[in-house]
Design a protein around this motif. Sequence first.
Motif, PDB file in Angstrom:
ATOM      1  N   GLU A  19      43.588  26.463  25.854  1.00 37.43           N
ATOM      2  CA  GLU A  19      44.469  25.537  26.579  1.00 37.43           C
ATOM      3  C   GLU A  19      45.361  26.284  27.569  1.00 37.43           C
ATOM      4  N   ASP A  20      45.780  27.505  27.254  1.00 31.90           N
ATOM      5  CA  ASP A  20      46.582  28.298  28.194  1.00 31.90           C
ATOM      6  C   ASP A  20      45.764  28.669  29.429  1.00 31.90           C
ATOM      7  N   MET A  21      44.497  28.974  29.206  1.00 35.52           N
ATOM      8  CA  MET A  21      43.625  29.285  30.336  1.00 35.52           C
ATOM      9  C   MET A  21      43.464  28.063  31.232  1.00 35.52           C
ATOM     10  N   MET A  22      43.199  26.919  30.622  1.00 31.50           N
ATOM     11  CA  MET A  22      42.977  25.695  31.406  1.00 31.50           C
ATOM     12  C   MET A  22      44.220  25.304  32.200  1.00 31.50           C
ATOM     13  N   ARG A  23      45.396  25.557  31.648  1.00 29.59           N
ATOM     14  CA  ARG A  23      46.649  25.216  32.348  1.00 29.59           C
ATOM     15  C   ARG A  23      46.791  25.935  33.681  1.00 29.59           C
ATOM     16  N   VAL A  24      46.149  27.094  33.798  1.00 31.50           N
ATOM     17  CA  VAL A  24      46.234  27.842  35.059  1.00 31.50           C
ATOM     18  C   VAL A  24      44.901  27.819  35.806  1.00 31.50           C
ATOM     19  N   GLY A  25      44.015  26.917  35.409  1.00 29.13           N
ATOM     20  CA  GLY A  25      42.771  26.716  36.145  1.00 29.13           C
ATOM     21  C   GLY A  25      41.659  27.699  35.857  1.00 29.13           C
ATOM     22  N   VAL A  26      41.678  28.327  34.698  1.00 25.32           N
ATOM     23  CA  VAL A  26      40.604  29.249  34.312  1.00 25.32           C
ATOM     24  C   VAL A  26      39.812  28.588  33.187  1.00 25.32           C
ATOM     25  N   TYR A  27      38.512  28.469  33.407  1.00 24.37           N
ATOM     26  CA  TYR A  27      37.619  27.823  32.440  1.00 24.37           C
ATOM     27  C   TYR A  27      36.554  28.817  31.991  1.00 24.37           C
ATOM     28  N   LEU A  28      35.810  28.465  30.963  1.00 22.84           N
ATOM     29  CA  LEU A  28      34.774  29.360  30.461  1.00 22.84           C
ATOM     30  C   LEU A  28      33.765  29.721  31.543  1.00 22.84           C
ATOM     31  N   SER A  29      33.540  28.820  32.485  1.00 20.18           N
ATOM     32  CA  SER A  29      32.608  29.093  33.583  1.00 20.18           C
ATOM     33  C   SER A  29      33.167  30.102  34.592  1.00 20.18           C
ATOM     34  N   ASP A  30      34.455  30.423  34.499  1.00 17.50           N
ATOM     35  CA  ASP A  30      35.088  31.378  35.414  1.00 17.50           C
ATOM     36  C   ASP A  30      35.111  32.802  34.876  1.00 17.50           C
ATOM     37  N   ILE A  31      34.737  32.963  33.614  1.00 18.18           N
ATOM     38  CA  ILE A  31      34.746  34.286  32.997  1.00 18.18           C
ATOM     39  C   ILE A  31      33.320  34.664  32.599  1.00 18.18           C
ATOM     40  N   SER A  32      33.125  35.906  32.272  1.00 19.06           N
ATOM     41  CA  SER A  32      31.782  36.416  32.014  1.00 19.06           C
ATOM     42  C   SER A  32      31.284  36.122  30.603  1.00 19.06           C
ATOM     43  N   GLN A  33      30.040  36.475  30.396  1.00 19.43           N
ATOM     44  CA  GLN A  33      29.427  36.336  29.087  1.00 19.43           C
ATOM     45  C   GLN A  33      29.878  37.453  28.141  1.00 19.43           C
ATOM     46  N   ASN A  87      30.452  34.016  25.248  1.00 16.57           N
ATOM     47  CA  ASN A  87      30.528  32.967  26.259  1.00 16.57           C
ATOM     48  C   ASN A  87      29.179  32.917  26.990  1.00 16.57           C
ATOM     49  N   GLN A  88      28.213  32.249  26.383  1.00 17.65           N
ATOM     50  CA  GLN A  88      26.822  32.295  26.849  1.00 17.65           C
ATOM     51  C   GLN A  88      26.605  31.779  28.264  1.00 17.65           C
ATOM     52  N   ASN A  89      27.385  30.838  28.715  1.00 17.21           N
ATOM     53  CA  ASN A  89      27.211  30.288  30.060  1.00 17.21           C
ATOM     54  C   ASN A  89      28.200  30.887  31.052  1.00 17.21           C
ATOM     55  N   GLY A  90      28.659  32.092  30.744  1.00 21.47           N
ATOM     56  CA  GLY A  90      29.662  32.733  31.582  1.00 21.47           C
ATOM     57  C   GLY A  90      29.141  33.114  32.948  1.00 21.47           C
ATOM     58  N   LYS A  91      30.082  33.359  33.821  1.00 18.08           N
ATOM     59  CA  LYS A  91      29.795  33.743  35.207  1.00 18.08           C
ATOM     60  C   LYS A  91      29.225  35.159  35.249  1.00 18.08           C
ATOM     61  N   ARG A  92      28.326  35.370  36.167  1.00 17.48           N
ATOM     62  CA  ARG A  92      27.799  36.716  36.408  1.00 17.48           C
ATOM     63  C   ARG A  92      28.506  37.268  37.639  1.00 17.48           C
ATOM     64  N   PHE A  93      29.337  38.262  37.430  1.00 15.28           N
ATOM     65  CA  PHE A  93      30.100  38.867  38.521  1.00 15.28           C
ATOM     66  C   PHE A  93      29.246  39.944  39.184  1.00 15.28           C
ATOM     67  N   ASP A  94      29.124  39.866  40.504  1.00 17.41           N
ATOM     68  CA  ASP A  94      28.457  40.952  41.216  1.00 17.41           C
ATOM     69  C   ASP A  94      29.538  41.876  41.773  1.00 17.41           C
ATOM     70  N   SER A  95      29.130  42.946  42.420  1.00 21.36           N
ATOM     71  CA  SER A  95      30.104  43.929  42.890  1.00 21.36           C
ATOM     72  C   SER A  95      31.056  43.341  43.933  1.00 21.36           C
ATOM     73  N   ALA A  96      30.586  42.407  44.747  1.00 19.86           N
ATOM     74  CA  ALA A  96      31.463  41.772  45.742  1.00 19.86           C
ATOM     75  C   ALA A  96      32.521  40.912  45.053  1.00 19.86           C
ATOM     76  N   ASP A  97      32.118  40.180  44.005  1.00 18.04           N
ATOM     77  CA  ASP A  97      33.076  39.371  43.236  1.00 18.04           C
ATOM     78  C   ASP A  97      34.168  40.259  42.646  1.00 18.04           C
ATOM     79  N   MET A  98      33.745  41.357  42.046  1.00 21.10           N
ATOM     80  CA  MET A  98      34.715  42.249  41.397  1.00 21.10           C
ATOM     81  C   MET A  98      35.632  42.906  42.414  1.00 21.10           C
ATOM     82  N   ARG A  99      35.092  43.303  43.544  1.00 22.99           N
ATOM     83  CA  ARG A  99      35.908  43.910  44.593  1.00 22.99           C
ATOM     84  C   ARG A  99      36.972  42.916  45.075  1.00 22.99           C
ATOM     85  N   THR A 100      36.577  41.677  45.308  1.00 24.12           N
ATOM     86  CA  THR A 100      37.514  40.643  45.750  1.00 24.12           C
ATOM     87  C   THR A 100      38.587  40.393  44.697  1.00 24.12           C
TER      88      THR A 100
END
Length: 112
Positions: A19-33, A87-100
């Motif tokens: 619930e703390d994550m959702m309050r600031v707009g972070v969902y399971l789909s925004d984090i990695s597996q 988190n099986q449906n997590g986001k896959r971060f590429d190097s550009a995502d991580m750099r940003t």
Amino acid sequence: MIYTFHHDDGHGWLEVPYEDMMRVGVYLSDISQFSYARVHGFRPMVYLEEDVDLAVFMLAMKRAGKPVKWKHKDVAGSSVIRSYPPNQNGKRFDSADMRTLFQACEVEGVFA
């Protein structure tokens, strides 16, 4: 809010109520597996891995004007967190995502 940072011999995770994550707009789909989630005492908890997912949460908290503090909990050997469901449906971060992400954290002083 004070969170618990769990650390074993190889990795670390910040324990955060979903619930703390959702309050600031972070969902399971925004984090990695590489983060874990489970229900603890009828409350969904997420264990954000320290390399990328912790930065996603910290940036969102900074932008929401919510300071984050944590206490450390070290475990010798392997943490039980590794046995929690990933988190099986997590986001896959590429190097550009991580750099940003890390550039935004640096510019906004997330870890200062």
